[in-house]
Design an enzyme around this catalytic site. Sequence first.
Site, PDB file in Angstrom:
ATOM      1  CD  GLN A  78      -9.389  -2.512  -3.279  1.00  0.00           C
ATOM      2  OE1 GLN A  78     -10.672  -2.595  -2.936  1.00  0.00           O
ATOM      3  NE2 GLN A  78      -9.060  -3.309  -4.135  1.00  0.00           N
ATOM      4  CG  ASN A  79      -3.949  -4.964   0.515  1.00  0.00           C
ATOM      5  OD1 ASN A  79      -5.258  -5.147   0.349  1.00  0.00           O
ATOM      6  ND2 ASN A  79      -3.122  -5.531  -0.102  1.00  0.00           N
ATOM      7  CG  ASP A 122      -1.042  -5.575   4.456  1.00  0.00           C
ATOM      8  OD1 ASP A 122      -0.559  -4.684   3.544  1.00  0.00           O
ATOM      9  OD2 ASP A 122      -1.665  -6.470   3.832  1.00  0.00           O
ATOM     10  CG  HIS A 164     -10.056   0.951   1.503  1.00  0.00           C
ATOM     11  ND1 HIS A 164     -10.280  -0.332   1.195  1.00  0.00           N
ATOM     12  CD2 HIS A 164     -10.431   1.765   0.875  1.00  0.00           C
ATOM     13  CE1 HIS A 164     -11.079  -0.217   0.065  1.00  0.00           C
ATOM     14  NE2 HIS A 164     -11.325   1.060   0.133  1.00  0.00           N
ATOM     15  CB  CYS A 222      -8.234   9.459  22.749  1.00  0.00           C
ATOM     16  SG  CYS A 222      -7.588  11.401  22.195  1.00  0.00           S
ATOM     17  N   GLY A 275      -5.164  -9.434  -6.957  1.00  0.00           N
ATOM     18  CA  GLY A 275      -5.792  -9.813  -5.722  1.00  0.00           C
ATOM     19  C   GLY A 275      -6.905  -8.862  -5.157  1.00  0.00           C
ATOM     20  CB  SER A 279     -13.573  -9.378  -4.598  1.00  0.00           C
ATOM     21  OG  SER A 279     -13.544  -8.339  -3.790  1.00  0.00           O
ATOM     22  N   PRO A 330      -6.389 -15.741  -8.900  1.00  0.00           N
ATOM     23  CG  PRO A 330      -6.561 -16.894  -6.964  1.00  0.00           C
ATOM     24  CD  PRO A 330      -6.063 -15.364  -7.639  1.00  0.00           C
TER      25      PRO A 330
HETATM   26  P1  OAD Z   1     -11.526  -9.504  -1.056  1.00  0.00           P
HETATM   27  O1  OAD Z   1     -11.368 -10.529  -0.037  1.00  0.00           O
HETATM   28  O2  OAD Z   1     -12.969  -9.047  -1.299  1.00  0.00           O
HETATM   29  O3  OAD Z   1     -11.094 -10.287  -2.337  1.00  0.00           O
HETATM   30  C1  OAD Z   1      -9.804 -10.664  -2.362  1.00  0.00           C
HETATM   31  C2  OAD Z   1      -9.318 -11.113  -3.817  1.00  0.00           C
HETATM   32  O4  OAD Z   1      -8.204 -11.908  -3.833  1.00  0.00           O
HETATM   33  C3  OAD Z   1     -10.415 -12.230  -4.486  1.00  0.00           C
HETATM   34  O5  OAD Z   1     -10.794 -11.751  -5.762  1.00  0.00           O
HETATM   35  C4  OAD Z   1      -9.663 -13.537  -4.394  1.00  0.00           C
HETATM   36  O6  OAD Z   1      -9.833 -14.486  -5.656  1.00  0.00           O
HETATM   37  C5  OAD Z   1      -8.129 -12.990  -4.750  1.00  0.00           C
HETATM   38  N1  OAD Z   1      -6.951 -13.990  -3.977  1.00  0.00           N
HETATM   39  C6  OAD Z   1      -7.184 -14.867  -3.079  1.00  0.00           C
HETATM   40  N2  OAD Z   1      -5.782 -15.192  -2.949  1.00  0.00           N
HETATM   41  C7  OAD Z   1      -4.884 -14.718  -3.849  1.00  0.00           C
HETATM   42  C8  OAD Z   1      -3.608 -14.911  -4.135  1.00  0.00           C
HETATM   43  N3  OAD Z   1      -2.792 -15.652  -3.434  1.00  0.00           N
HETATM   44  N4  OAD Z   1      -3.226 -13.945  -5.121  1.00  0.00           N
HETATM   45  C9  OAD Z   1      -4.017 -13.360  -5.852  1.00  0.00           C
HETATM   46  N5  OAD Z   1      -5.329 -12.847  -5.515  1.00  0.00           N
HETATM   47  C10 OAD Z   1      -5.682 -13.678  -4.714  1.00  0.00           C
HETATM   48  O7  OAD Z   1     -10.589  -8.231  -0.867  1.00  0.00           O
HETATM   49  P2  OAD Z   1     -10.503  -6.874  -1.472  1.00  0.00           P
HETATM   50  O8  OAD Z   1     -10.969  -7.010  -2.738  1.00  0.00           O
HETATM   51  O9  OAD Z   1      -9.055  -6.333  -1.120  1.00  0.00           O
HETATM   52  O10 OAD Z   1     -12.483  -2.647   3.004  1.00  0.00           O
HETATM   53  O11 OAD Z   1     -11.595  -6.127  -0.577  1.00  0.00           O
HETATM   54  C11 OAD Z   1     -11.963  -4.802  -0.745  1.00  0.00           C
HETATM   55  C12 OAD Z   1     -12.136  -4.253   0.641  1.00  0.00           C
HETATM   56  O12 OAD Z   1     -13.229  -4.842   1.059  1.00  0.00           O
HETATM   57  C13 OAD Z   1     -11.101  -4.229   1.521  1.00  0.00           C
HETATM   58  O13 OAD Z   1     -10.174  -3.234   1.459  1.00  0.00           O
HETATM   59  C14 OAD Z   1     -11.772  -4.190   2.726  1.00  0.00           C
HETATM   60  C15 OAD Z   1     -13.039  -5.069   2.523  1.00  0.00           C
HETATM   61  O14 OAD Z   1     -13.947  -4.988   3.330  1.00  0.00           O
HETATM   62  C16 OAD Z   1     -12.423  -1.882   4.008  1.00  0.00           C
HETATM   63  O15 OAD Z   1     -12.376  -2.548   5.218  1.00  0.00           O
HETATM   64  C17 OAD Z   1     -13.020  -0.666   3.907  1.00  0.00           C
END
Ligand code: OAD
Length: 257
Positions: A110-111, A113, A128, A157, A196, A198, A223
């Site tokens: 989903q990243n 980066d 994404h 553009c 990693g 949510s 975590p």
């Molecule tokens: P979130 O910010 O919602 O969740 C990050 C998750 O990573 C959480 O469950 C944390 O507990 C966990 N976490 C934090 N530090 C960590 C570490 N060092 N190692 C492992 N896990 C860790 O991010 P996403 O689930 O990626 O979409 O969010 C999904 C989407 O929401 C993103 O792609 C983005 C955002 O809005 C768009 O921009 C459309």
Amino acid sequence: MNLSAMELSSEQLQAVLISAKSICVLTGAGVSQESGVPTFRGPGGLWRQYRPEDLAAPEAFERNPLLVWEWYAWRRELIQRAQPNAAHLGLVKIEETVTGRDGQFTLLTQNVDGLHERAGSRNVIRLHGSIWQLRCASCAEEREDYSVPLAPFPPRCSCASLMRPGVVWFGEPLPEDSWQKAADAAAACQVFLVIGTSALVYPAASLPLLGKRNGARVVEINPDSTSVSEIADIAVQSKAAEAFSALARFDRQKERA
Ligand code: OAD
């Protein structure tokens, strides 16, 4: 042998990974957290006072494109300085091992980066989009642009309209081809590793369950507890880079033993 919780997880994790012929991985912002890229939710998740839903949306861009671009410019700067961590690199090693024995490895992320690609992962499906891709808000023009800072800002553009980040925003569909490949990989894998995320943003969050329903063993590294923890066969409650470093240490210990 006395094993700590982390060593026990590493032993279980290694046993699961060694035997799998097909592995699917879903990563979220947490995998890049130890590289210095903030997650979207939880501590450090807010930018100024805004939630991601307030900025990563077409309506937000229509209302205030400069604000949305300032957020992305801030993230682009952090990401440009960031380096892939032990989790990104560990996934490259798993891909090499699995494909080296003619298995299947698919990394769904989903990243936006690009750190998985920079680490050397090959079969990456970006659900994404990419923060380095710019797309015209009016015509079909698209381009890759790695410059930090962007000039002019906000970027324009050749048709004079504003460019927008080439990422999927809330309310927008995922690229159809990527989604189909992701769903196929999720349904076909023996092991589904979730790192990693949510698991709050759909449809990506539905993929681990799709894997589970089709017989995959689900392994989570996070975590915190999420909805994936409830269906996981193994939940490693640790940060991603820490878990992969422990796995590498465990590998070396086993080689020496
Ligand atoms: P979130 O910010 O919602 O969740 C990050 C998750 O990573 C959480 O469950 C944390 O507990 C966990 N976490 C934090 N530090 C960590 C570490 N060092 N190692 C492992 N896990 C860790 O991010 P996403 O689930 O990626 O979409 O969010 C999904 C989407 O929401 C993103 O792609 C983005 C955002 O809005 C768009 O921009 C459309």
